[in-house]
Design an enzyme around this catalytic site. Structure first.
Site, PDB file in Angstrom:
ATOM      1  CG  ASP A   9     -21.574 -15.468   6.554  1.00 32.59           C
ATOM      2  OD1 ASP A   9     -22.092 -15.110   5.485  1.00 32.59           O
ATOM      3  OD2 ASP A   9     -20.805 -16.445   6.655  1.00 32.59           O
ATOM      4  CG  ASP A  11     -21.350 -20.986   3.086  1.00 34.53           C
ATOM      5  OD1 ASP A  11     -21.352 -22.155   3.489  1.00 34.53           O
ATOM      6  OD2 ASP A  11     -20.497 -20.537   2.304  1.00 34.53           O
TER       7      ASP A  11
HETATM    8  P1  B16 Z   1     -25.768 -18.616  -3.833  1.00 34.11           P
HETATM    9  P2  B16 Z   1     -22.556 -16.380   2.837  1.00 34.11           P
HETATM   10  C1  B16 Z   1     -22.162 -17.181   0.321  1.00 34.11           C
HETATM   11  O1  B16 Z   1     -22.848 -17.286   1.530  1.00 34.11           O
HETATM   12  C2  B16 Z   1     -21.201 -18.354   0.161  1.00 34.11           C
HETATM   13  O2  B16 Z   1     -20.188 -18.298   1.155  1.00 34.11           O
HETATM   14  C3  B16 Z   1     -20.562 -18.301  -1.198  1.00 34.11           C
HETATM   15  O3  B16 Z   1     -19.682 -19.394  -1.367  1.00 34.11           O
HETATM   16  C4  B16 Z   1     -21.650 -18.316  -2.272  1.00 34.11           C
HETATM   17  O4  B16 Z   1     -21.087 -18.212  -3.578  1.00 34.11           O
HETATM   18  C5  B16 Z   1     -22.609 -17.130  -2.035  1.00 34.11           C
HETATM   19  O5  B16 Z   1     -23.152 -17.243  -0.724  1.00 34.11           O
HETATM   20  C6  B16 Z   1     -23.751 -17.094  -3.041  1.00 34.11           C
HETATM   21  O6  B16 Z   1     -24.574 -18.205  -2.836  1.00 34.11           O
HETATM   22  O7  B16 Z   1     -25.169 -19.260  -5.053  1.00 34.11           O
HETATM   23  O8  B16 Z   1     -26.598 -19.573  -3.003  1.00 34.11           O
HETATM   24  O9  B16 Z   1     -26.541 -17.352  -4.169  1.00 34.11           O
HETATM   25  O10 B16 Z   1     -21.260 -16.855   3.381  1.00 34.11           O
HETATM   26  O11 B16 Z   1     -22.560 -14.915   2.418  1.00 34.11           O
HETATM   27  O12 B16 Z   1     -23.737 -16.736   3.708  1.00 34.11           O
HETATM   28 MG    MG Z   2     -19.824 -17.220   5.036  1.00 42.63          MG
END
Ligand code: B16
Ligand code: MG
Length: 213
Positions: A9, A11
């Site tokens: 993953d 984030d």
């Molecule tokens: P974006 P991951 C996720 O990343 C985040 O944890 C989540 O908070 C966010 O809303 C989502 O990505 C979408 O991100 O707005 O940049 O498309 O943890 O799956 O890497």
């Molecule tokens: Mg994450």
């Protein structure tokens, strides 16, 4: 070798963009008088942008918003978030993360990214991780976000491995559930380490070599 590939993953695992997501959503919430704090931000881990907005709007009691208005709010949030991402540099990835990825690759493990974020490729470039992964599956190639397994199944496909040969590393409960329903084992870090479905609890990525090799 117990696993042939690891799907990371982004984030909360490779980088800490969670704080940047929080600051961007906080601006959106404050401008509209919606209560929002770091604890509520934890509910948004691994959840797509539009689904995150819906969760925040549970505490909004103003006039009903149209689909177009919601799209506009999500775009505004992304503009704030991208401004924050512009300031990221390779120093935003720890040595521990970089060394763990290099060591796993050197041991013959395929490494991939499985993230809900549509900003994944931009983030990887900003922090200098854009060359290391054998495959990247993100918010731009899926129709259903975590806890649906699609993002991880695509990641496994991109590195030509069967789901059962892959270990997913996640910080979000939605991500652990996605891995398990995709037929993969899951390692939980941070918040996800206490999730009961987690197969392996890890404190740092350096712990992975003991699990996979
Ligand atoms: P974006 P991951 C996720 O990343 C985040 O944890 C989540 O908070 C966010 O809303 C989502 O990505 C979408 O991100 O707005 O940049 O498309 O943890 O799956 O890497
Ligand atoms: Mg994450």
């Amino acid at each position: 070798m117990k696993f042939k590939g690891i799907i990371f993953d982004l984030d909360g695992v490779l980088v800490h963009t969670d704080k940047l997501h929080y600051r961007a959503w906080k601006k959106i919430a404050d401008a509209r008088g919606i209560p929002f704090n770091e604890e509520m931000n934890n509910l948004l881990r691994g959840v797509s942008r539009m689904e995150s907005l819906e969760i925040i709007l549970r505490n909004y009691h103003g006039p009903a918003l149209s689909a177009e208005e919601k799209e506009a709010i999500a775009e505004e949030k992304n503009r704030y978030y991208r401004e924050e991402l512009e300031t990221m540099t390779p120093e935003d990835v720890t040595e521990e993360v970089r060394e763990s990825l290099t060591a796993l690759k050197a041991a013959g493990i395929k490494v991939a990214v499985g993230s809900s974020s549509k900003n994944t490729r931009f983030i990887l470039k900003q922090v200098g991780l854009d060359k290391i992964f054998d495959g990247v599956s993100d918010g731009t190639n899926i129709t259903k976000s975590k806890p649906d397994p699609e993002v991880f199944l695509k990641a496994a496909e991109y590195v030509s491995l069967a789901p059962a040969d892959c270990l997913v590393v996640e910080d979000a409960v939605a991500g652990i559930e996605a891995a398990k329903s995709g037929g993969m084992k899951a390692a939980g870090i941070g918040d996800a380490a206490s999730c009961e479905k987690t197969d392996y609890r890890i404190a740092a990525l350096a712990d992975l070599k003991d699990i996979v090799l």
